[in-house]
Scaffold this active site. Structure first.
Site, short mmCIF file in Angstrom:
data_model
loop_
_atom_site.label_atom_id
_atom_site.label_comp_id
_atom_site.label_asym_id
_atom_site.label_seq_id
_atom_site.Cartn_x
_atom_site.Cartn_y
_atom_site.Cartn_z
N ARG A 178 3.68 -5.61 -20.33
CA ARG A 178 2.63 -5.90 -19.33
C ARG A 178 3.16 -6.94 -18.35
O ARG A 178 2.91 -6.88 -17.16
CB ARG A 178 1.33 -6.37 -19.98
N TYR A 189 -9.90 3.17 4.29
CA TYR A 189 -10.00 4.02 3.11
C TYR A 189 -11.34 3.74 2.41
O TYR A 189 -11.69 2.58 2.17
CB TYR A 189 -8.82 3.70 2.19
N ASP A 238 -2.88 -2.82 5.21
CA ASP A 238 -2.70 -1.66 4.36
C ASP A 238 -1.80 -0.70 5.14
O ASP A 238 -2.23 -0.08 6.11
CB ASP A 238 -4.05 -1.02 4.03
N LYS A 272 0.89 7.75 -2.27
CA LYS A 272 0.99 8.58 -1.06
C LYS A 272 2.47 8.77 -0.68
O LYS A 272 3.21 9.37 -1.44
CB LYS A 272 0.15 7.95 0.04
#
Ligand SMILES: *Cc1c(COP(=O)(O)O)cnc(C)c1O
Length: 396
Positions: free
Chosen positions: A62, A115, A188, A213
């Site tokens: 982690r 978005y 972004d 993406k």
């Protein structure tokens, strides 16, 4: 392998061009076997040589994992940034960036075309937590100035090109006015990708990605990243990343590494195909409006031509004169373009934002037109794509 050796490799390639960094930075051959490709270190934990005797700093996946480190170094090098931190999704990256730098009572200024999931996270999670959210037409520098003067904002959130209307914001101008008011700028950069746009060079404080993406690029992995030079913000983000744990798996990281290597080639081809598709749509009798920053008819074209390098991206949106029904008939009739959410993969996709990706902004100031169709133009042959759109338009 160690974080230091991945970072050294990123430094060694710092003076090379983007396409070279994409393939080599952070991609040191494995020191034991010479494996040219970074192995998928599918392990949750690492043997300690005596208590606290960590090998190269690795203790628990982690917190730290060699495959993820390799991707972080590669992405930071492509961006020309000091730090990149990978997350299990774009929204996890956005959540951790904002949650680690905001407290109840702070304010965020958000662009009016973003978005849908970003707006949902802010309005449905951060606002109930006590964060103030205001929305502004972010392409209008005077409106942004007025908002920043009216109260103190911790962050201004910029998405350019925006999703789904492909609006263009002048990053340098926005950063200048934001910094004059003590406001930090997050961009972004998912639609442009690090190939076409470099927000940190233009004055942004932080860049975020949905690596799902263009960076992943093959519609086979969900991921996100925060990329930045600011050490103080980096430390806050890294602390919450480890505390909350929304990290990508080693396999996810490996898919992102593989995607990133061909990003330069792919994004340029996406851009060439999208420009052809946008030009083909323009002037068609069924089409009310085409949104593509590469077209001179686009209101943000001049800024995009200055701010984007080597293309305008693979996303094209069109509005139909025949309204929602025509838009639906069109999206149902394509054969190569697959009706699906998401974007940025090698294959062409088509969708109706109002009913699909942006359903969560319905009834808000971010609502998108019902007659809008969004296309993620893939890297198939452009003539085949246009032939497919042509036969679908006959049926719209
Ligand atoms: C998809 C997307 C996101 C969210 O990313 P996930 O990986 O789906 O969590 C954020 N911003 C933009 C512009 C996107 O297209």
């Amino acid at each position: 392998m160690s974080v230091a050796s991945f970072e050294q490799s990123a430094k060694d390639f710092a003076a090379t061009k983007l396409a070279t960094r994409a393939i080599h930075a952070g991609q040191e051959p494995d020191p034991i076997t010479g494996a040219v490709v970074t192995p998928i270190y599918m392990t949750s934990t690492f043997k300690q040589d005596g208590v606290g005797g960590l090998r190269n700093g690795y203790d628990y996946s982690r917190s730290i994992n060699p495959t993820r480190d390799s991707f972080d170094a590669q992405l930071a090098a492509i961006e020309g940034a000091k730090y990149a931190l990978a997350f299990s999704s774009g929204l996890a990256a956005i959540d951790v960036l904002l949650r680690s730098t905001l407290k109840p009572g702070d304010s965020v200024l958000l662009g009016n075309d973003v978005y849908g999931g970003t707006y949902r996270l802010l309005s449905k999670v951060f606002v109930p937590w006590g964060v103030n959210l205001d929305v502004v037409d972010i392409t209008d520098t005077a409106a942004v100035s007025a908002a920043l003067e009216s109260k103190h904002y911790e962050w201004i959130w910029v998405e350019t090109p925006s999703n789904p209307l492909l609006n263009i914001t002048d990053i340098a101008a926005t950063a200048a006015v934001a910094h004059a008011h003590g406001t930090k700028v997050a961009v972004d950069n998912t639609f442009a990708s690090p190939v076409l746009q470099h927000p940190l060079d233009d004055g942004a404080d932080v860049v975020v990605y949905s690596t799902t993406k263009y960076i992943g690029g093959h519609s086979d992995v969900v991921g996100g990243a925060v990329v930045l030079n600011d050490e103080e913000i980096r430390d806050k983000v890294a602390f919450l990343q480890n505390s909350a744990g929304a990290v990508p798996s080693p396999f996810d990281s490996w898919l992102d590494i593989r995607g990133l290597k061909t990003l330069d080639l792919r994004v340029k081809q996406h851009s060439r195909n999208a420009l052809k598709v946008a030009e083909w749509f323009e002037g068609k009798p069924q089409i009310e409006r085409v949104w593509y920053p590469g077209l001179e008819s686009h209101p943000g074209h001049e800024i995009a031509a200055r701010q984007m390098h080597g293309g305008f991206g693979g996303m094209v949106s069109v509005q139909f004169k025949g309204g929602l029904e025509a838009a639906k008939r069109f999206a149902a009739a394509t054969k190569i373009f697959t009706l699906a959410e998401s974007l940025g993969g090698v294959e062409s996709l088509i969708e109706l934002p109002a009913a699909m990706t942006h359903a969560s902004v319905s009834g808000t100031t971010l609502e998108v037109p019902a007659n809008l169709v969004r296309l993620s133009v893939g890297i198939e042959d452009a003539d085949d794509l246009i032939a497919d759109l042509d036969q679908a338009l006959e049926q719209a």
